[in-house]
Each structure stands twice: as structure tokens, then as C-alpha cells.
Scaffold this motif. Structure first.
Motif, PDB file in Angstrom:
ATOM      1  N   VAL A 144       0.841  -1.207   0.000  1.00 13.34           N
ATOM      2  CA  VAL A 144       0.000   0.000   0.000  1.00 13.34           C
ATOM      3  C   VAL A 144       0.871   1.248   0.000  1.00 13.34           C
ATOM      4  CG1 VAL A 144      -1.709   1.332   1.284  1.00 13.34           C
ATOM      5  CG2 VAL A 144      -1.939  -1.153   1.128  1.00 13.34           C
ATOM      6  N   GLN A 145       1.881   1.235   0.829  1.00  9.42           N
ATOM      7  CA  GLN A 145       2.798   2.374   0.906  1.00  9.42           C
ATOM      8  C   GLN A 145       3.508   2.579  -0.427  1.00  9.42           C
ATOM      9  OE1 GLN A 145       5.645   2.164   4.129  1.00  9.42           O
ATOM     10  NE2 GLN A 145       6.949   3.741   3.235  1.00  9.42           N
ATOM     11  N   LYS A 146       3.937   1.497  -1.049  1.00  2.00           N
ATOM     12  CA  LYS A 146       4.631   1.589  -2.340  1.00  2.00           C
ATOM     13  C   LYS A 146       3.718   2.160  -3.418  1.00  2.00           C
ATOM     14  CE  LYS A 146       7.890  -2.201  -1.520  1.00  2.00           C
ATOM     15  NZ  LYS A 146       8.351  -3.538  -1.942  1.00  2.00           N
ATOM     16  N   GLN A 152       0.142   6.081  -6.974  1.00  7.02           N
ATOM     17  CA  GLN A 152      -0.953   6.946  -6.538  1.00  7.02           C
ATOM     18  C   GLN A 152      -2.303   6.464  -7.070  1.00  7.02           C
ATOM     19  OE1 GLN A 152       0.410  10.899  -7.638  1.00  7.02           O
ATOM     20  NE2 GLN A 152       1.759  11.024  -5.863  1.00  7.02           N
ATOM     21  N   TYR A 153      -3.366   7.143  -6.644  1.00  4.30           N
ATOM     22  CA  TYR A 153      -4.731   6.764  -7.009  1.00  4.30           C
ATOM     23  C   TYR A 153      -5.267   7.720  -8.065  1.00  4.30           C
ATOM     24  CZ  TYR A 153      -4.258   4.238  -2.600  1.00  4.30           C
ATOM     25  OH  TYR A 153      -3.819   3.420  -1.585  1.00  4.30           O
ATOM     26  N   PRO A 154      -6.190   7.260  -8.930  1.00  2.00           N
ATOM     27  CA  PRO A 154      -6.665   5.873  -9.040  1.00  2.00           C
ATOM     28  C   PRO A 154      -5.590   4.985  -9.651  1.00  2.00           C
ATOM     29  CG  PRO A 154      -7.571   7.173 -10.817  1.00  2.00           C
ATOM     30  CD  PRO A 154      -6.837   8.133  -9.918  1.00  2.00           C
ATOM     31  N   CYS A 155      -5.701   3.686  -9.392  1.00  2.00           N
ATOM     32  CA  CYS A 155      -4.769   2.721  -9.961  1.00  2.00           C
ATOM     33  C   CYS A 155      -5.519   1.437 -10.301  1.00  2.00           C
ATOM     34  CB  CYS A 155      -3.609   2.445  -9.011  1.00  2.00           C
ATOM     35  SG  CYS A 155      -4.101   1.853  -7.383  1.00  2.00           S
ATOM     36  N   LEU A 156      -4.829   0.510 -10.912  1.00  2.00           N
ATOM     37  CA  LEU A 156      -5.470  -0.705 -11.405  1.00  2.00           C
ATOM     38  C   LEU A 156      -4.967  -1.931 -10.650  1.00  2.00           C
ATOM     39  CD1 LEU A 156      -5.107  -0.016 -15.248  1.00  2.00           C
ATOM     40  CD2 LEU A 156      -6.991   0.644 -13.734  1.00  2.00           C
ATOM     41  N   VAL A 157      -5.890  -2.773 -10.227  1.00  2.00           N
ATOM     42  CA  VAL A 157      -5.560  -4.072  -9.662  1.00  2.00           C
ATOM     43  C   VAL A 157      -5.800  -5.084 -10.780  1.00  2.00           C
ATOM     44  CG1 VAL A 157      -6.105  -5.806  -7.906  1.00  2.00           C
ATOM     45  CG2 VAL A 157      -6.203  -3.361  -7.335  1.00  2.00           C
ATOM     46  N   LYS A 158      -4.694  -5.664 -11.295  1.00  2.00           N
ATOM     47  CA  LYS A 158      -4.777  -6.529 -12.474  1.00  2.00           C
ATOM     48  C   LYS A 158      -4.304  -7.934 -12.140  1.00  2.00           C
ATOM     49  CE  LYS A 158      -3.560  -4.817 -16.441  1.00  2.00           C
ATOM     50  NZ  LYS A 158      -2.769  -4.193 -17.543  1.00  2.00           N
ATOM     51  N   ILE A 183      -7.132  -2.229  -0.755  1.00  2.00           N
ATOM     52  CA  ILE A 183      -7.010  -3.378   0.152  1.00  2.00           C
ATOM     53  C   ILE A 183      -8.163  -4.358  -0.060  1.00  2.00           C
ATOM     54  CG2 ILE A 183      -7.044  -4.077   2.585  1.00  2.00           C
ATOM     55  CD1 ILE A 183      -5.632  -1.387   3.205  1.00  2.00           C
ATOM     56  N   GLU A 184      -9.375  -3.806  -0.243  1.00  2.00           N
ATOM     57  CA  GLU A 184     -10.559  -4.652  -0.436  1.00  2.00           C
ATOM     58  C   GLU A 184     -10.405  -5.536  -1.683  1.00  2.00           C
ATOM     59  OE1 GLU A 184     -15.198  -4.273  -1.918  1.00  2.00           O
ATOM     60  OE2 GLU A 184     -14.103  -2.461  -1.317  1.00  2.00           O
TER      61      GLU A 184
END
Length: 395
Positions: A144-146, A152-158, A183-184
């Protein structure tokens, strides 16, 4: 043409277009699926044999035996063409056994899987000087810190393994806007035992997505290529092509050919790039190692990938060719494009006037073909059945 072509997958338009691209040249096409239900590609007049075999996930050993037994009966080895990611994974896993009986362009076991895996793909791309979006592994300590420091946000969880992710969540990725959502979604993927990475969003609308579609011969040299530009996709912003134009972009050849030749790739590949709207730099997003969604468009531009593959593997290669002009042709998957248009207009990303104006161009259809109408009719029946089922369920 004594060699048959065995096409894996007939329940989607990629398999259908592959069947047509071969059949129109008189190739004997044996189309394989795991069920007659929904496999509208089997309705094509270009199918010489419609075969129902074991499911690639439920019974992979059974499918392997099924295919080998089929090939053993042939006097010359058939050409094997997977048209969906799960079939590619199956072929890659059993490459050595299958190559004893079939003609397959790839010779290095594991290379297909390595390219389909986002983590190993991005490492390969970086090694060969191709830009990839800034990425953090969800398994990293303090991920999360990285993310907050470098992406930064928004970002993609792929997903690392796209087929498994799409099968579970019916989407290609998650877009998250804050720490809690990040995290969710990471935990949701981990709960399903699906490995994910987090990437920076490259700025630019959907028309900043481009493809480099190429065939590489057994010397791992690009012999045929064409470039395209997405105009609309579904799901919108992070989905598959539903309205895409052929667009000559020579820079994509310089990037794509160098990379694919550098890793010793053989056969067909489609590299998806996104052009950064702020810097103009192209970033490699992913690579499709099976026949592309845009296959009917490529064929209409003069690059018939399944037939090029068939001819080379059977010892009679066609002349090299590149599409180095704009031909004003678009690929159209009408069903999903209509769903996409509704969302684009609803979210204010496109105007209806813009959409309607775009339709007045020569098209390569995903399913419809005046010379081969039965698959489209079968697809229509399938859609009617799905709609009726939903209505009855609500009732």
C-alpha cells in the motif's frame, strides 16, 4: 492441402473467424468444442467436421487423449490452432506431447504462459527496452505504501493470470480510487487464490489503445503485420475491442517486432499498447498469444493470420506482407458495442452524434457474414434464449 486444421473453440467469434479464414481457402477444418450448446461457430458452412471433446479444465487429460487419437488417424499431421486463452494454456502445458502429432508454431514450452503472465511479461518487456506501466506486486511487503509513493490513485488491480480472473469476476481488472478500495480488491483476489499486481493508470481515452498484430515464422522473424487503434471497448475503458479501426502506426512495428523477435517468439501475437496522452509514449499493456478478437478485420486488410500460419507450417509459406497505409476499415462486434455505447453516453465520455457518425464506414463484422449466415442466426437464438431466461427468472 492434405493437412487438416484443428480449431480449438467454436463458442465465440474468434473461433468462428478462424474457421472462416481457413475454410474459404478450401482447408479441411475440424472444429472442436466441449458442448454443442452455444457453439455457434459449428454452424459455419466452412466446418468440415464438428467435434465435441472433453472440457479443457474439467478433463485436460481426456482432451489430450481425444486430440492425439484424432491426429493418429491422419496420414499427415493436422495444424492445431487454439482460439481462446484456456486452450492456449492447455496447448502450452502439453506442447511436447501435442507436437508429436500436430503442427504448432511455438517450439518453446512455457513461452506462451510466460507471456500471458503479467509479472513475467513485464520483466521480459523491460529487459528488451519496452516501456510498461509502473507496477507494484500485491505480495510485496508494505504494498500500500509503495502504491501511494510510486503510483498513486486511481490505480489498477490486475491479474497475473487473466483467464482465471475473468472467469471469476467477469472483468479484466479492478480500478480503485483509495487505500480502502485497494485493500478490499486485493483481498478479494487473494481469497480466490488469484495473484494480482497494481499498476499506474496511463492517461488517455480508449482511443489511445493500439495493437500490433504480427506473425513470426519458424526463424522468429516478423513476416506479416498490421497495426490498429481501438475506438470503443467493452466493458468501457478496460475491456475488449468492440469497435476498432485499422491504423498504420510505424512506431508500433519498431517496438513490437524488436521485442517479439528478441524473445524468439514464433506464430501469431498481438501486443496491446497504450499511448500516454500527456507524453505520447507507448506502454506495453498485454500480449494475446491466440488468434485476436480483430481477426476478421486483419483478414479484410489482407492479413489472413490462420491461413498464413497454416501455409507456413505445411511447408508452403505465403509472401511476407505489411499493411502500411490506412484502409478505412473497422472491426465491429455489434452486440457488445451497443452495450458499450450506452455506458459511454451515460457517463458523458462520448456523444450519440459522435457514435452515429462513426458507423458510416466499411466494416469487418465479428459474427455476421453474408456468405455464411447460419452462425449469426444461431447466435441470435442464443441471445434471445438468454434474455427470455432472465425475464422468466425475474417473473
Amino acid at each position: 492441402m492434405n493437412n487438416k486444421a484443428v480449431v480449438l473453440g467454436a463458442n465465440y467469434y474468434i473461433g468462428l473467424s478462424t474457421i472462416r479464414c481457413l475454410g474459404v481457402h478450401g482447408v479441411h477444418v475440424a472444429a472442436v468444442d466441449y458442448s454443442w450448446d452455444g457453439a455457434y461457430g459449428l454452424e459455419s458452412k466452412y466446418v468440415s467436421e464438428g467435434l465435441i471433446g472433453p472440457h479443457y479444465k474439467e478433463d485436460p487429460k481426456g482432451l489430450l487423449s481425444f486430440l492425439i487419437e484424432y491426429a493418429k488417424k491422419e496420414s499427415v499431421p493436422p495444424v492445431l490452432i487454439p482460439t481462446a486463452d484456456p486452450y492456449v494454456e492447455f496447448v502450452d502445458e502439453h506442447l511436447h506431447e501435442l507436437r508429436e502429432y500436430f503442427l504448432i508454431p511455438q517450439t518453446e514450452q512455457g513461452l506462451y504462459t510466460k507471456i500471458m503472465d503479467k509479472g513475467t511479461l513485464h520483466a521480459l518487456a523491460s529487459e528488451h527496452g519496452v516501456a510498461v506501466p509502473e507496477t507494484v506486486n500485491a505480495d510485496d511487503e508494505n504494498f500500500v505504501q509503495k502504491v501511494e509513493e510510486s503510483i498513486q490513485y486511481p490505480c489498477l488491480v490486475k491479474p497475473v493470470d487473466s483467464p482465471a480472473f475473468v472467469s471469476k469476476f467477469r472483468r479484466k481488472l479492478f480500478k480503485v480510487y483509495n487505500k480502502e478500495e485497494l485493500i478490499e480488491k486485493v483481498n478479494l483476489a487473494k481469497k480466490e487464490d488469484i495473484e494480482v499486481i497494481i499498476q499506474r493508470v496511463i492517461p488517455g481515452f480508449d482511443d489511445h489503445m493500439y495493437t500490433f498484430d504480427a506473425y513470426l515464422n519458424q526463424d522468429a522473424k516478423v513476416t506479416h503485420w498490421v497495426t490498429c487503434q481501438k475506438l470503443r471497448q467493452f466493458p468501457i475503458n478496460f475491456g475488449a475491442s468492440v469497435y476498432t479501426q485499422q491504423k498504420y502506426v510505424p512506431e508500433l512495428y519498431e517496438l513490437g517486432a524488436k521485442f517479439l523477435e528478441g524473445i524468439g517468439y514464433k506464430g501469431f501475437a498481438e501486443i496491446e499498447f497504450k499511448k500516454d496522452a500527456e507524453t505520447g509514449r507507448f506502454y506495453l499493456i498485454e500480449i494475446n498469444v491466440r488468434i485476436t478478437n480483430l481477426n476478421s478485420l486483419l483478414d479484410k486488410t489482407g492479413i489472413n493470420i490462420p491461413y498464413i500460419m497454416y501455409r507456413e507450417l505445411t511447408g508452403d509459406p505465403v509472401e511476407p506482407k505489411a499493411v502500411e497505409e490506412d484502409k478505412n476499415l473497422v472491426f465491429w462486434y455489434a452486440y457488445e458495442d451497443l452495450l458499450a455505447v450506452r455506458e459511454y453516453v451515460k457517463t458523458g465520455q462520448l456523444s450519440m452524434k459522435h457514435v452515429l457518425t462513426s458507423y458510416f464506414r466499411p466494416k469487418a463484422h465479428a459474427i455476421w457474414d453474408t456468405r455464411d449466415p447460419k452462425p449469426a442466426i444461431a447466435f441470435g437464438r442464443k441471445m434471445v434464449g438468454l434474455v427470455a431466461g432472465k425475464v422468466l427468472k425475474r417473473g
